[in-house]
Design a protein around this motif. Structure first.
Motif, PDB file in Angstrom:
ATOM      1  N   ILE A  97      -2.504  -4.899  -2.020  1.00  0.00           N
ATOM      2  CA  ILE A  97      -2.491  -4.407  -0.642  1.00  0.00           C
ATOM      3  C   ILE A  97      -1.158  -4.794  -0.010  1.00  0.00           C
ATOM      4  O   ILE A  97      -0.791  -5.965   0.039  1.00  0.00           O
ATOM      5  CB  ILE A  97      -3.657  -5.002   0.165  1.00  0.00           C
ATOM      6  CG1 ILE A  97      -4.992  -4.581  -0.452  1.00  0.00           C
ATOM      7  CG2 ILE A  97      -3.583  -4.561   1.621  1.00  0.00           C
ATOM      8  CD1 ILE A  97      -6.192  -5.228   0.177  1.00  0.00           C
ATOM      9  N   THR A  98      -0.444  -3.791   0.446  1.00  0.00           N
ATOM     10  CA  THR A  98       0.843  -4.019   1.086  1.00  0.00           C
ATOM     11  C   THR A  98       0.785  -3.535   2.531  1.00  0.00           C
ATOM     12  O   THR A  98      -0.115  -2.779   2.913  1.00  0.00           O
ATOM     13  CB  THR A  98       1.962  -3.242   0.358  1.00  0.00           C
ATOM     14  OG1 THR A  98       1.701  -1.844   0.481  1.00  0.00           O
ATOM     15  CG2 THR A  98       2.052  -3.632  -1.113  1.00  0.00           C
ATOM     16  N   ALA A  99       1.766  -3.968   3.317  1.00  0.00           N
ATOM     17  CA  ALA A  99       1.843  -3.521   4.711  1.00  0.00           C
ATOM     18  C   ALA A  99       1.994  -2.006   4.760  1.00  0.00           C
ATOM     19  O   ALA A  99       1.385  -1.334   5.600  1.00  0.00           O
ATOM     20  CB  ALA A  99       3.001  -4.209   5.420  1.00  0.00           C
ATOM     21  N   ARG A 100       2.777  -1.459   3.838  1.00  0.00           N
ATOM     22  CA  ARG A 100       2.982  -0.011   3.808  1.00  0.00           C
ATOM     23  C   ARG A 100       1.661   0.720   3.565  1.00  0.00           C
ATOM     24  O   ARG A 100       1.355   1.721   4.201  1.00  0.00           O
ATOM     25  CB  ARG A 100       3.996   0.347   2.728  1.00  0.00           C
ATOM     26  CG  ARG A 100       4.224   1.840   2.614  1.00  0.00           C
ATOM     27  CD  ARG A 100       5.245   2.173   1.572  1.00  0.00           C
ATOM     28  NE  ARG A 100       5.372   3.612   1.466  1.00  0.00           N
ATOM     29  CZ  ARG A 100       6.365   4.216   0.864  1.00  0.00           C
ATOM     30  NH1 ARG A 100       7.334   3.509   0.315  1.00  0.00           N
ATOM     31  NH2 ARG A 100       6.394   5.524   0.794  1.00  0.00           N
ATOM     32  N   LYS A 101       0.871   0.224   2.633  1.00  0.00           N
ATOM     33  CA  LYS A 101      -0.415   0.846   2.300  1.00  0.00           C
ATOM     34  C   LYS A 101      -1.357   0.792   3.510  1.00  0.00           C
ATOM     35  O   LYS A 101      -2.041   1.773   3.823  1.00  0.00           O
ATOM     36  CB  LYS A 101      -1.030   0.106   1.115  1.00  0.00           C
ATOM     37  CG  LYS A 101      -2.257   0.741   0.531  1.00  0.00           C
ATOM     38  CD  LYS A 101      -2.832  -0.212  -0.513  1.00  0.00           C
ATOM     39  CE  LYS A 101      -3.101   0.454  -1.810  1.00  0.00           C
ATOM     40  NZ  LYS A 101      -3.722  -0.438  -2.792  1.00  0.00           N
ATOM     41  N   LEU A 102      -1.396  -0.341   4.181  1.00  0.00           N
ATOM     42  CA  LEU A 102      -2.242  -0.487   5.366  1.00  0.00           C
ATOM     43  C   LEU A 102      -1.803   0.456   6.483  1.00  0.00           C
ATOM     44  O   LEU A 102      -2.639   1.113   7.111  1.00  0.00           O
ATOM     45  CB  LEU A 102      -2.231  -1.932   5.866  1.00  0.00           C
ATOM     46  CG  LEU A 102      -3.007  -2.945   5.040  1.00  0.00           C
ATOM     47  CD1 LEU A 102      -2.720  -4.366   5.514  1.00  0.00           C
ATOM     48  CD2 LEU A 102      -4.494  -2.649   5.110  1.00  0.00           C
ATOM     49  N   VAL A 103      -0.500   0.521   6.724  1.00  0.00           N
ATOM     50  CA  VAL A 103       0.016   1.384   7.790  1.00  0.00           C
ATOM     51  C   VAL A 103      -0.236   2.856   7.455  1.00  0.00           C
ATOM     52  O   VAL A 103      -0.686   3.630   8.310  1.00  0.00           O
ATOM     53  CB  VAL A 103       1.510   1.110   8.050  1.00  0.00           C
ATOM     54  CG1 VAL A 103       2.116   2.157   8.979  1.00  0.00           C
ATOM     55  CG2 VAL A 103       1.692  -0.284   8.637  1.00  0.00           C
ATOM     56  N   GLU A 104       0.047   3.242   6.220  1.00  0.00           N
ATOM     57  CA  GLU A 104      -0.213   4.634   5.812  1.00  0.00           C
ATOM     58  C   GLU A 104      -1.681   4.984   5.989  1.00  0.00           C
ATOM     59  O   GLU A 104      -2.006   6.055   6.507  1.00  0.00           O
ATOM     60  CB  GLU A 104       0.172   4.847   4.347  1.00  0.00           C
ATOM     61  CG  GLU A 104       1.624   5.030   4.101  1.00  0.00           C
ATOM     62  CD  GLU A 104       1.927   5.266   2.629  1.00  0.00           C
ATOM     63  OE1 GLU A 104       0.996   5.378   1.802  1.00  0.00           O
ATOM     64  OE2 GLU A 104       3.120   5.337   2.301  1.00  0.00           O
ATOM     65  N   SER A 105      -2.554   4.104   5.549  1.00  0.00           N
ATOM     66  CA  SER A 105      -3.983   4.369   5.651  1.00  0.00           C
ATOM     67  C   SER A 105      -4.424   4.444   7.105  1.00  0.00           C
ATOM     68  O   SER A 105      -5.226   5.316   7.470  1.00  0.00           O
ATOM     69  CB  SER A 105      -4.783   3.308   4.900  1.00  0.00           C
ATOM     70  OG  SER A 105      -4.465   3.361   3.523  1.00  0.00           O
ATOM     71  N   ALA A 106      -3.912   3.560   7.924  1.00  0.00           N
ATOM     72  CA  ALA A 106      -4.251   3.597   9.352  1.00  0.00           C
ATOM     73  C   ALA A 106      -3.797   4.911   9.980  1.00  0.00           C
ATOM     74  O   ALA A 106      -4.531   5.522  10.772  1.00  0.00           O
ATOM     75  CB  ALA A 106      -3.621   2.410  10.078  1.00  0.00           C
ATOM     76  N   LEU A 107      -2.607   5.351   9.623  1.00  0.00           N
ATOM     77  CA  LEU A 107      -2.110   6.626  10.148  1.00  0.00           C
ATOM     78  C   LEU A 107      -2.939   7.803   9.644  1.00  0.00           C
ATOM     79  O   LEU A 107      -3.254   8.727  10.408  1.00  0.00           O
ATOM     80  CB  LEU A 107      -0.640   6.825   9.790  1.00  0.00           C
ATOM     81  CG  LEU A 107       0.354   5.940  10.548  1.00  0.00           C
ATOM     82  CD1 LEU A 107       1.746   6.060   9.955  1.00  0.00           C
ATOM     83  CD2 LEU A 107       0.362   6.299  12.021  1.00  0.00           C
ATOM     84  N   LEU A 108      -3.312   7.782   8.372  1.00  0.00           N
ATOM     85  CA  LEU A 108      -4.134   8.863   7.820  1.00  0.00           C
ATOM     86  C   LEU A 108      -5.520   8.876   8.472  1.00  0.00           C
ATOM     87  O   LEU A 108      -6.070   9.948   8.759  1.00  0.00           O
ATOM     88  CB  LEU A 108      -4.231   8.742   6.302  1.00  0.00           C
ATOM     89  CG  LEU A 108      -2.931   9.075   5.547  1.00  0.00           C
ATOM     90  CD1 LEU A 108      -3.018   8.644   4.091  1.00  0.00           C
ATOM     91  CD2 LEU A 108      -2.595  10.557   5.658  1.00  0.00           C
ATOM     92  N   ILE A 109      -6.088   7.706   8.734  1.00  0.00           N
ATOM     93  CA  ILE A 109      -7.374   7.628   9.435  1.00  0.00           C
ATOM     94  C   ILE A 109      -7.226   8.178  10.851  1.00  0.00           C
ATOM     95  O   ILE A 109      -8.088   8.937  11.328  1.00  0.00           O
ATOM     96  CB  ILE A 109      -7.907   6.181   9.459  1.00  0.00           C
ATOM     97  CG1 ILE A 109      -8.321   5.743   8.060  1.00  0.00           C
ATOM     98  CG2 ILE A 109      -9.077   6.044  10.440  1.00  0.00           C
ATOM     99  CD1 ILE A 109      -8.561   4.246   7.919  1.00  0.00           C
ATOM    100  N   ALA A 110      -6.136   7.828  11.524  1.00  0.00           N
ATOM    101  CA  ALA A 110      -5.900   8.320  12.889  1.00  0.00           C
ATOM    102  C   ALA A 110      -5.758   9.843  12.906  1.00  0.00           C
ATOM    103  O   ALA A 110      -6.351  10.524  13.746  1.00  0.00           O
ATOM    104  CB  ALA A 110      -4.659   7.654  13.487  1.00  0.00           C
TER     105      ALA A 110
END
Length: 190
Positions: free
Chosen positions: A4-17
């Motif tokens: 789990i990386t910061a990039r993966k978390l941010v991408e996933s958060a953006l995709l969820i949004a």
């Protein structure tokens, strides 16, 4: 599950949004239900990009947001068991299964197969609650057919909008695959 990386978390958060915003843009259909503007596609991209395990986590978070946005639907339940059924089958499980799409891989065909299979799983969830819970409000006639079975009613009602959602999502996924294929396959992460 990959690291789990910061990039993966941010991408996933953006995709969820993005998925959540797209879920609010709905085209109502004449026989009930509605088609969103490919609201499941960001979850599918997350699953194919980061793997199905991460896709399930991403889709689960989305399902909780959808539950919060649709919480008034739980009020229709006539019992505690029905309320749990709505929460699990109309929200948590129905949307979380979309995250399994990445099981098939990341090729164009795998994306198409992932969409078809996971949308069918989501349909089955809605089919059960449609017959079990929402069938109580079944009209005497639907699509110019007499309604005597809540299962038939649920199949037609949910099948109608889920098929439209499936076709639209498949179409857009195939159109964007060429320009976004490297992103969807996660090739820019290596």
């Amino acid at each position: 599950m990959k690291k789990i990386t910061a990039r993966k978390l941010v991408e996933s958060a953006l995709l969820i949004a993005v998925a959540t915003v797209l879920s609010l843009v709905k085209i109502d259909l004449p026989f009930g239900g509605g088609v969103t503007v490919v609201s499941m596609l960001p979850l599918i991209i997350a699953s194919h990009r980061h793997g199905w395990k991460w896709g399930v986590v991403t889709a689960f978070v989305y399902s909780v947001l959808q539950l919060i946005l649709g919480l008034d639907n739980v009020g229709y339940a006539a019992s505690f068991v029905m309320a749990v059924g709505i929460i699990l089958l109309d929200y948590i499980i129905a949307y979380t299964v979309i995250g399994l799409s990445g099981i098939f891989g990341s090729s164009r065909g795998a994306v198409a197969a992932g969409i078809a299979v996971t949308f069918c799983l989501r349909f089955l969830c809605h089919l059960v609650t449609g017959a079990w819970i929402w069938g109580e409000w079944m009209p005497e006639e639907f699509m110019n057919l007499p309604m005597t079975s809540p299962w038939l009613y649920s199949f037609l009602y949910n099948g109608w909008y889920m098929l439209a959602e499936l076709v639209l999502t498949e179409l857009v996924a195939m159109l964007i695959y060429a320009p976004l294929g490297r992103f969807i396959r996660g090739e820019d992460l290596q």
